[in-house]
Scaffold this motif. Structure first.
Motif, PDB file in Angstrom:
ATOM      1  N   UNK A 176     -18.105 -57.927 -23.912  1.00 30.10           N
ATOM      2  CA  UNK A 176     -17.639 -56.550 -23.745  1.00 30.10           C
ATOM      3  C   UNK A 176     -18.493 -55.584 -24.562  1.00 30.10           C
ATOM      4  N   UNK A 177     -18.898 -56.014 -25.765  1.00 23.63           N
ATOM      5  CA  UNK A 177     -19.735 -55.179 -26.621  1.00 23.63           C
ATOM      6  C   UNK A 177     -21.089 -54.922 -25.954  1.00 23.63           C
ATOM      7  N   UNK A 179     -21.706 -55.252 -22.782  1.00 24.80           N
ATOM      8  CA  UNK A 179     -21.474 -54.519 -21.536  1.00 24.80           C
ATOM      9  C   UNK A 179     -21.324 -53.022 -21.798  1.00 24.80           C
ATOM     10  N   UNK A 180     -20.650 -52.664 -22.899  1.00 23.09           N
ATOM     11  CA  UNK A 180     -20.504 -51.251 -23.235  1.00 23.09           C
ATOM     12  C   UNK A 180     -21.871 -50.611 -23.486  1.00 23.09           C
ATOM     13  N   UNK A 181     -22.736 -51.323 -24.216  1.00 27.07           N
ATOM     14  CA  UNK A 181     -24.085 -50.807 -24.457  1.00 27.07           C
ATOM     15  C   UNK A 181     -24.861 -50.676 -23.158  1.00 27.07           C
ATOM     16  N   UNK A 182     -24.677 -51.648 -22.249  1.00 22.60           N
ATOM     17  CA  UNK A 182     -25.395 -51.603 -20.971  1.00 22.60           C
ATOM     18  C   UNK A 182     -24.875 -50.465 -20.089  1.00 22.60           C
ATOM     19  N   UNK A 183     -23.564 -50.204 -20.142  1.00 27.22           N
ATOM     20  CA  UNK A 183     -22.995 -49.089 -19.368  1.00 27.22           C
ATOM     21  C   UNK A 183     -23.590 -47.763 -19.822  1.00 27.22           C
ATOM     22  N   UNK A 184     -23.650 -47.554 -21.145  1.00 32.30           N
ATOM     23  CA  UNK A 184     -24.222 -46.312 -21.673  1.00 32.30           C
ATOM     24  C   UNK A 184     -25.693 -46.190 -21.280  1.00 32.30           C
ATOM     25  N   UNK A 269     -14.022 -59.810 -35.385  1.00 30.59           N
ATOM     26  CA  UNK A 269     -13.350 -59.341 -34.177  1.00 30.59           C
ATOM     27  C   UNK A 269     -13.026 -57.855 -34.286  1.00 30.59           C
ATOM     28  N   UNK A 270     -12.585 -57.434 -35.469  1.00 31.29           N
ATOM     29  CA  UNK A 270     -12.253 -56.021 -35.666  1.00 31.29           C
ATOM     30  C   UNK A 270     -13.476 -55.140 -35.451  1.00 31.29           C
ATOM     31  N   UNK A 271     -14.613 -55.547 -35.983  1.00 27.98           N
ATOM     32  CA  UNK A 271     -15.814 -54.730 -35.831  1.00 27.98           C
ATOM     33  C   UNK A 271     -16.349 -54.773 -34.407  1.00 27.98           C
ATOM     34  N   UNK A 272     -16.087 -55.862 -33.682  1.00 33.33           N
ATOM     35  CA  UNK A 272     -16.451 -55.890 -32.272  1.00 33.33           C
ATOM     36  C   UNK A 272     -15.644 -54.851 -31.490  1.00 33.33           C
ATOM     37  N   UNK A 273     -14.349 -54.754 -31.796  1.00 43.80           N
ATOM     38  CA  UNK A 273     -13.500 -53.769 -31.133  1.00 43.80           C
ATOM     39  C   UNK A 273     -13.954 -52.351 -31.493  1.00 43.80           C
ATOM     40  N   UNK A 274     -14.273 -52.140 -32.772  1.00 44.40           N
ATOM     41  CA  UNK A 274     -14.783 -50.826 -33.190  1.00 44.40           C
ATOM     42  C   UNK A 274     -16.075 -50.486 -32.445  1.00 44.40           C
ATOM     43  N   UNK A 313      -8.501 -54.873 -25.973  1.00 48.86           N
ATOM     44  CA  UNK A 313      -9.097 -55.846 -26.883  1.00 48.86           C
ATOM     45  C   UNK A 313      -8.214 -56.078 -28.109  1.00 48.86           C
ATOM     46  N   UNK A 314      -7.617 -54.990 -28.630  1.00 47.14           N
ATOM     47  CA  UNK A 314      -6.728 -55.141 -29.777  1.00 47.14           C
ATOM     48  C   UNK A 314      -5.497 -55.954 -29.441  1.00 47.14           C
TER      49      UNK A 314
END
Length: 331
Positions: A176-177, A179-184, A269-274, A313-314
């Motif tokens: 997901x992390x 993928x978010x970078x790829x979307x941007x 995990x927390x920093x991945x969500x952030x 994710x949370x």
């Protein structure tokens, strides 16, 4: 295909689409020529009607824009990209240095955690096959020993299942992390291609009297979108640096033989969500660097998407940690 290759594919896509900007120059030259005719005629007629001398300098503006349209890929896009590309190169170099340090520290921590579990007699047989076989050899075949063997097999299987669940959820967040970078990056490339191809039209429209602001709006939007990538690299560098500091602290604590490591990876995990949520704030942050209007709805939509992704994710993280904690409490 690796994630880095996908980003490189977007870079090559942008370069391949650039010749289309030259194809639009033919249409833009006709529109700009007609606008220049009316612009010059209007300014000359105003001066003659007021019996004022004709100011030639403002009349040169349509001709300057015409030259920009004729050589748009070279003069306009080439100049802007040449000025901004060092910013992209510098921020990407910072990111590569941080990620390289993070990978080394992660490997060192994983090795120290394995050694700590092997060093502990209560967990050694779960982490190491050799210790498990050694402990089985030490047992006999009495009823109590058979019960102990069964308990060892159950504990080892529970440990493997728990580790598989943690690794699966960690891999999911990493996907997901990325993928978010790829979307941007994909949206950024799409915006740049549209702005580049239709740039000559924007320059041609700005020739017409009353549409002069179109030129400045196009430049600010192009620069703002172009800076999404450097801001994204800086955000990734910040997250990598924070994780490196956490790993350094964990490595220092693992140097103590009596320290029992926490393998839940909760902080990771927390920093991945952030990171997932933070990636979708990049358009807003870039707007603080250079003000560009016209992207308000998009920014609002991606922020809402980021909040939904963060909540999902949370919730998944809380469910996973709660289930694992419940199993441990039952033991």
């Amino acid at each position: 295909m690796e994630w880095d290759n996908l980003h490189e594919l977007l870079r090559s896509l942008y370069d391949d689409m650039m010749p289309l900007a030259g194809d639009m120059a033919a249409v833009a030259k006709g529109l700009a020529g007609l606008g220049a005719l009316f612009y010059v005629a209007l300014k000359v007629w105003q001066a003659l009607s007021r019996a004022e001398p004709i100011d030639v300098f403002p009349l040169l503006r349509p001709f300057a824009l015409g030259l920009c349209i004729m050589f748009f890929p070279t003069i306009v896009l080439g100049t802007i990209n040449a000025v901004l590309s060092p910013v992209v190169t510098g921020t990407h170099a910072i990111l590569e240095d941080q990620v390289l340090d993070l990978n080394k520290l992660q490997q060192q921590k994983d090795q120290l955690e394995y050694e700590a579990m092997v060093r502990n007699p209560e967990t050694a047989y779960m982490a190491s096959d050799e210790e498990f076989d050694k402990k089985l050899d030490e047992l006999g075949w009495s009823p109590s020993d058979v019960g102990t063997m069964a308990g060892m097999y159950m504990d080892r299987q529970a440990y493997k299942i728990e580790k598989a669940i943690k690794d699966w959820f960690r891999n999911l967040l990493e996907i997901l992390f990325q993928a978010a970078a790829l979307v941007i990056d994909t949206i950024r490339t799409f915006f740049l291609i549209v702005l580049s191809i239709l740039g000559p039209i924007a320059f041609a429209i700005s020739v017409w009297d009353g549409f002069q602001s179109t030129l400045t709006q196009w430049i600010t939007r192009y620069v703002s979108v172009y800076l999404w990538l450097p801001v994204s690299d800086l955000f990734s560098s910040m997250l990598a640096r924070i994780q490196s500091l956490i790993l350094e602290r964990d490595i220092a604590m693992l140097a103590d033989p009596t320290y029992i490591p926490d393998t839940s990876n909760t902080v990771y995990i927390i920093f991945m969500i952030i990171g997932i949520v933070g990636y979708f704030t990049i358009p807003t942050v870039t707007g603080w660097v250079i003000q560009a209007g016209g992207a308000g709805n998009f920014t609002r939509n991606v922020n809402q998407t980021a909040m939904k992704a963060g909540n999902l994710a949370g919730a998944g993280a809380g469910s996973t940690v709660g289930n694992i904690g419940g199993k441990l409490m039952n033991k």
